[in-house]
Design a protein around this motif. Structure first.
Motif, PDB file in Angstrom:
ATOM      1  N   GLU A  27      32.533 -82.105 105.226  1.00 13.76           N
ATOM      2  CA  GLU A  27      32.777 -81.453 106.512  1.00 13.76           C
ATOM      3  C   GLU A  27      34.282 -81.372 106.806  1.00 13.76           C
ATOM      4  N   ALA A  28      34.995 -82.460 106.561  1.00 14.29           N
ATOM      5  CA  ALA A  28      36.435 -82.484 106.806  1.00 14.29           C
ATOM      6  C   ALA A  28      37.156 -81.480 105.906  1.00 14.29           C
ATOM      7  N   VAL A  29      36.764 -81.422 104.647  1.00 18.44           N
ATOM      8  CA  VAL A  29      37.390 -80.483 103.701  1.00 18.44           C
ATOM      9  C   VAL A  29      37.081 -79.047 104.098  1.00 18.44           C
ATOM     10  N   ILE A  30      35.847 -78.786 104.488  1.00 14.89           N
ATOM     11  CA  ILE A  30      35.448 -77.436 104.901  1.00 14.89           C
ATOM     12  C   ILE A  30      36.235 -77.004 106.135  1.00 14.89           C
ATOM     13  N   GLN A  31      36.429 -77.904 107.083  1.00 16.84           N
ATOM     14  CA  GLN A  31      37.229 -77.575 108.266  1.00 16.84           C
ATOM     15  C   GLN A  31      38.657 -77.212 107.866  1.00 16.84           C
ATOM     16  N   TYR A  32      39.246 -77.990 106.965  1.00 14.18           N
ATOM     17  CA  TYR A  32      40.603 -77.716 106.485  1.00 14.18           C
ATOM     18  C   TYR A  32      40.659 -76.349 105.808  1.00 14.18           C
ATOM     19  N   LEU A  33      39.707 -76.096 104.904  1.00 18.74           N
ATOM     20  CA  LEU A  33      39.696 -74.822 104.180  1.00 18.74           C
ATOM     21  C   LEU A  33      39.517 -73.649 105.140  1.00 18.74           C
ATOM     22  N   THR A  34      38.664 -73.809 106.121  1.00 21.47           N
ATOM     23  CA  THR A  34      38.410 -72.752 107.105  1.00 21.47           C
ATOM     24  C   THR A  34      39.676 -72.452 107.891  1.00 21.47           C
ATOM     25  N   ILE A  35      40.395 -73.485 108.287  1.00 20.55           N
ATOM     26  CA  ILE A  35      41.660 -73.303 109.004  1.00 20.55           C
ATOM     27  C   ILE A  35      42.654 -72.531 108.140  1.00 20.55           C
ATOM     28  N   LYS A  36      42.634 -72.783 106.831  1.00 22.47           N
ATOM     29  CA  LYS A  36      43.534 -72.101 105.895  1.00 22.47           C
ATOM     30  C   LYS A  36      43.059 -70.689 105.552  1.00 22.47           C
ATOM     31  N   GLY A  37      41.894 -70.281 106.066  1.00 22.56           N
ATOM     32  CA  GLY A  37      41.380 -68.939 105.818  1.00 22.56           C
ATOM     33  C   GLY A  37      40.565 -68.799 104.552  1.00 22.56           C
ATOM     34  N   PRO A  53      32.038 -74.954  96.473  1.00 25.14           N
ATOM     35  CA  PRO A  53      32.439 -73.667  95.895  1.00 25.14           C
ATOM     36  C   PRO A  53      33.096 -72.801  96.979  1.00 25.14           C
ATOM     37  N   ILE A  54      34.194 -72.130  96.617  1.00 24.34           N
ATOM     38  CA  ILE A  54      34.905 -71.279  97.574  1.00 24.34           C
ATOM     39  C   ILE A  54      35.152 -69.905  96.977  1.00 24.34           C
ATOM     40  N   GLU A  55      35.424 -68.936  97.858  1.00 21.46           N
ATOM     41  CA  GLU A  55      35.870 -67.614  97.411  1.00 21.46           C
ATOM     42  C   GLU A  55      37.306 -67.761  96.935  1.00 21.46           C
ATOM     43  N   HIS A  56      37.696 -66.945  95.959  1.00 17.50           N
ATOM     44  CA  HIS A  56      39.070 -66.993  95.474  1.00 17.50           C
ATOM     45  C   HIS A  56      40.023 -66.658  96.624  1.00 17.50           C
ATOM     46  N   HIS A  57      41.125 -67.372  96.685  1.00 15.46           N
ATOM     47  CA  HIS A  57      42.077 -67.233  97.787  1.00 15.46           C
ATOM     48  C   HIS A  57      43.472 -67.536  97.252  1.00 15.46           C
ATOM     49  N   THR A  58      44.508 -67.045  97.918  1.00 14.14           N
ATOM     50  CA  THR A  58      45.871 -67.329  97.471  1.00 14.14           C
ATOM     51  C   THR A  58      46.153 -68.822  97.475  1.00 14.14           C
ATOM     52  N   LEU A  59      45.463 -69.565  98.318  1.00 16.76           N
ATOM     53  CA  LEU A  59      45.617 -71.017  98.342  1.00 16.76           C
ATOM     54  C   LEU A  59      45.252 -71.614  96.984  1.00 16.76           C
ATOM     55  N   CYS A  60      44.276 -71.009  96.296  1.00 11.72           N
ATOM     56  CA  CYS A  60      43.869 -71.480  94.963  1.00 11.72           C
ATOM     57  C   CYS A  60      45.061 -71.430  94.014  1.00 11.72           C
ATOM     58  N   GLU A  61      45.760 -70.317  94.009  1.00  7.93           N
ATOM     59  CA  GLU A  61      46.912 -70.157  93.113  1.00  7.93           C
ATOM     60  C   GLU A  61      48.004 -71.164  93.457  1.00  7.93           C
ATOM     61  N   GLN A  62      48.247 -71.365  94.739  1.00 12.42           N
ATOM     62  CA  GLN A  62      49.272 -72.322  95.163  1.00 12.42           C
ATOM     63  C   GLN A  62      48.924 -73.730  94.691  1.00 12.42           C
ATOM     64  N   LEU A  63      47.665 -74.118  94.870  1.00  7.19           N
ATOM     65  CA  LEU A  63      47.233 -75.451  94.451  1.00  7.19           C
ATOM     66  C   LEU A  63      47.301 -75.608  92.936  1.00  7.19           C
ATOM     67  N   LEU A  64      46.902 -74.563  92.205  1.00  3.48           N
ATOM     68  CA  LEU A  64      46.953 -74.615  90.739  1.00  3.48           C
ATOM     69  C   LEU A  64      48.389 -74.734  90.241  1.00  3.48           C
ATOM     70  N   LYS A  65      49.302 -73.980  90.845  1.00  2.93           N
ATOM     71  CA  LYS A  65      50.713 -74.068  90.445  1.00  2.93           C
ATOM     72  C   LYS A  65      51.254 -75.476  90.688  1.00  2.93           C
ATOM     73  N   ARG A  66      50.914 -76.023  91.842  1.00  2.00           N
ATOM     74  CA  ARG A  66      51.372 -77.370  92.181  1.00  2.00           C
ATOM     75  C   ARG A  66      50.797 -78.393  91.206  1.00  2.00           C
ATOM     76  N   LEU A  67      49.524 -78.247  90.896  1.00  2.00           N
ATOM     77  CA  LEU A  67      48.856 -79.158  89.970  1.00  2.00           C
ATOM     78  C   LEU A  67      49.466 -79.052  88.567  1.00  2.00           C
ATOM     79  N   ARG A  68      49.752 -77.825  88.125  1.00  2.00           N
ATOM     80  CA  ARG A  68      50.352 -77.638  86.798  1.00  2.00           C
ATOM     81  C   ARG A  68      51.729 -78.292  86.721  1.00  2.00           C
ATOM     82  N   ARG A  69      52.506 -78.201  87.817  1.00  2.00           N
ATOM     83  CA  ARG A  69      53.833 -78.835  87.826  1.00  2.00           C
ATOM     84  C   ARG A  69      53.710 -80.350  87.680  1.00  2.00           C
ATOM     85  N   ILE A  70      52.668 -80.913  88.252  1.00  2.00           N
ATOM     86  CA  ILE A  70      52.459 -82.363  88.172  1.00  2.00           C
ATOM     87  C   ILE A  70      51.939 -82.762  86.797  1.00  2.00           C
TER      88      ILE A  70
END
Length: 87
Positions: A27-37, A53-70
């Motif tokens: 529920e907490a994660v869904i609220q966060y994701l909903t706020i982010k659109g 499961p979520i619809e593809h979103h620009t947030l996905c790319e941002q998170l993946l880039k951040r994860l790849r850097r780590i």
């Protein structure tokens, strides 16, 4: 109530508590994701852990880039090749 039935009851309560905790976390994660659109498709529980499961979103790319850097420096150290994933 005998010892065996008490044990089964305890396991049921423990499982229920884990399910409630997982749903509360979801529920907490869904609220966060909903706020982010981000559009959430649903919630699946796997081993008492929420999978969302979520619809593809620009947030996905941002998170993946951040994860790849780590992960990238660790992967290079251990000889692992990172792929771009699914399109």
């Amino acid at each position: 109530m005998n010892e065996k039935s008490m044990s089964v009851h305890h396991e049921d309560v423990s499982t229920n508590n884990h399910l409630i905790a997982a749903m509360t976390q979801a529920e907490a994660v869904i609220q966060y994701l909903t706020i982010k659109g981000v559009s959430v498709k649903g919630v699946i529980l796997h081993d008492c852990k929420p999978v969302i499961p979520i619809e593809h979103h620009t947030l996905c790319e941002q998170l993946l880039k951040r994860l790849r850097r780590i992960i990238s420096p660790l992967a290079k150290t251990h000889g692992v090749v990172l792929s771009k994933g699914h399109s």
